[in-house]
Design an enzyme around this catalytic site. Structure first.
Site, mmCIF file in Angstrom:
data_model
loop_
_atom_site.group_PDB
_atom_site.id
_atom_site.type_symbol
_atom_site.label_atom_id
_atom_site.label_comp_id
_atom_site.label_asym_id
_atom_site.label_seq_id
_atom_site.Cartn_x
_atom_site.Cartn_y
_atom_site.Cartn_z
ATOM 1 N N LYS A 53 0.749 -1.220 0.043
ATOM 2 C CA LYS A 53 0.089 0.197 0.116
ATOM 3 C C LYS A 53 0.794 1.291 0.098
ATOM 4 O O LYS A 53 0.606 2.211 -0.730
ATOM 5 C CB LYS A 53 -0.921 0.005 1.299
ATOM 6 N N GLN A 97 -4.596 -1.340 9.615
ATOM 7 C CA GLN A 97 -4.831 -2.746 9.137
ATOM 8 C C GLN A 97 -5.163 -3.586 9.827
ATOM 9 O O GLN A 97 -4.833 -3.638 11.197
ATOM 10 C CB GLN A 97 -3.255 -2.920 8.632
ATOM 11 N N ASP A 120 -10.777 3.291 4.140
ATOM 12 C CA ASP A 120 -11.024 1.865 3.932
ATOM 13 C C ASP A 120 -12.622 1.642 3.599
ATOM 14 O O ASP A 120 -13.097 0.626 3.219
ATOM 15 C CB ASP A 120 -10.701 1.290 5.179
#
Ligand code: GUN
Length: 283
Positions: A53, A97, A120
């Site tokens: 990422k 995460q 997200d």
């Protein structure tokens, strides 16, 4: 029939070129989009994901910071870090995460992220925005699946889409996105008595369970479009999806491979969401 591949790497490259151009346009106005990626603990898969990422951000000209913490970090300390990132004007997107260590309440951490920075798309406000058709951030994996359907100019209106899996991250938001495009949507899951009876009716199948061979050729209507969200390892340790690719590609019209399908699209849509967050912050 042999299905055509929907190439997630090629589509990602196209989209990332557009992202890079929009990033340059923002930079010319004095604003660099920034993503903060927070990793707690040393889950090896998570380490690979966050590295990818951050690298994708760098490649497209976005600013990114990776914050790594010990697995022993307290929930209070993590919440404090999220709050600091909420206040940081150089950061437009925050990604914590998952999974988090068991002593940390992941949902509480997600809800602590400012909805304006929830790239997200996991915050309740983002989920509510998707459900009601309001502006917000869409979760990256199902968003990437929609872009893949768009890339083959697939018109979902009046089609039957079957989603296998009901997670908050993929299955449920996927179903809402398909519904928004006027598909008739069925969500199947572990308690569905006859999965094959459902998938055989489907024009589009999204497999998002996390188990190999959930979808085999005998379960697919000839000409169906098959999107494989799975990320599993086969007996030889090779990456594979939820779909029996070799069998299903003989029946489907389009299919996404694993690797090189939905996976790269997830990261691409994270870049798109982060860029979008920065653009919204600038207006
Ligand atoms: N873990 C696995 N996939 C994801 C994702 O898309 N976002 C976050 N935050 N964690 C994940």
């Amino acid at each position: 029939m042999t299905a055509q591949l929907i190439d997630g790497n090629a589509l990602s490259q196209q989209l990332r070129t557009q992202v890079a151009q929009r990033v340059q346009a923002l930079k010319a106005k004095g604003l660099t989009p920034g993503l903060a990626v927070v990793l707690v603990g040393d889950n090896p898969a998570s380490q690979v994901y966050v590295r990818n990422k951050v690298k994708a951000c760098q490649d497209s000209g976005l600013h990114s910071v990776l914050e790594k913490y010990e697995a022993s970090m307290t929930e209070a300390d993590l919440l404090a870090r999220v709050e600091a990132l909420n206040q940081d004007p150089s950061i437009h997107g925050i990604l914590v995460q998952l999974p988090l260590p068991a002593h940390i309440d992941a949902q509480k951490v997600i809800e602590a992220i400012s909805p304006a920075k929830d790239v997200d798309g996991f915050h309740m406000a983002s989920a509510g925005a998707l459900m009601t058709g309001m502006p917000g951030f869409w979760p990256c994996t199902p968003y990437g699946c929609m872009k893949m359907l768009e890339s083959i100019q697939y018109n979902l209106k009046g089609k039957h889409a079957v989603v296998i899996g009901r997670s908050n991250i993929v299955g449920k938001p996927m179903a809402l996105m398909l519904l928004q495009q006027n598909a008739t949507v069925t969500i199947c899951h572990s308690a569905t008595p006859d999965l094959k009876a459902m998938t055989l009716q489907a024009d589009v199948i999204v497999a998002a369970v996390g188990k190999r061979n959930v979808l085999t050729a005998d379960m697919v209507k000839p000409g169906a479009v098959v999107l494989d969200v799975g990320m599993n390892r086969n007996d030889e340790g090779k990456l594979c999806g939820d779909v029996d690719f070799e069998g299903v590609k003989k029946v489907a019209s389009y299919i996404t491979p694993v690797p090189g399908g939905v996976g790269p699209m997830t990261i691409t849509m994270l870049l798109v969401n982060t860029l979008e967050a920065a653009e919204r912050a600038s207006t």
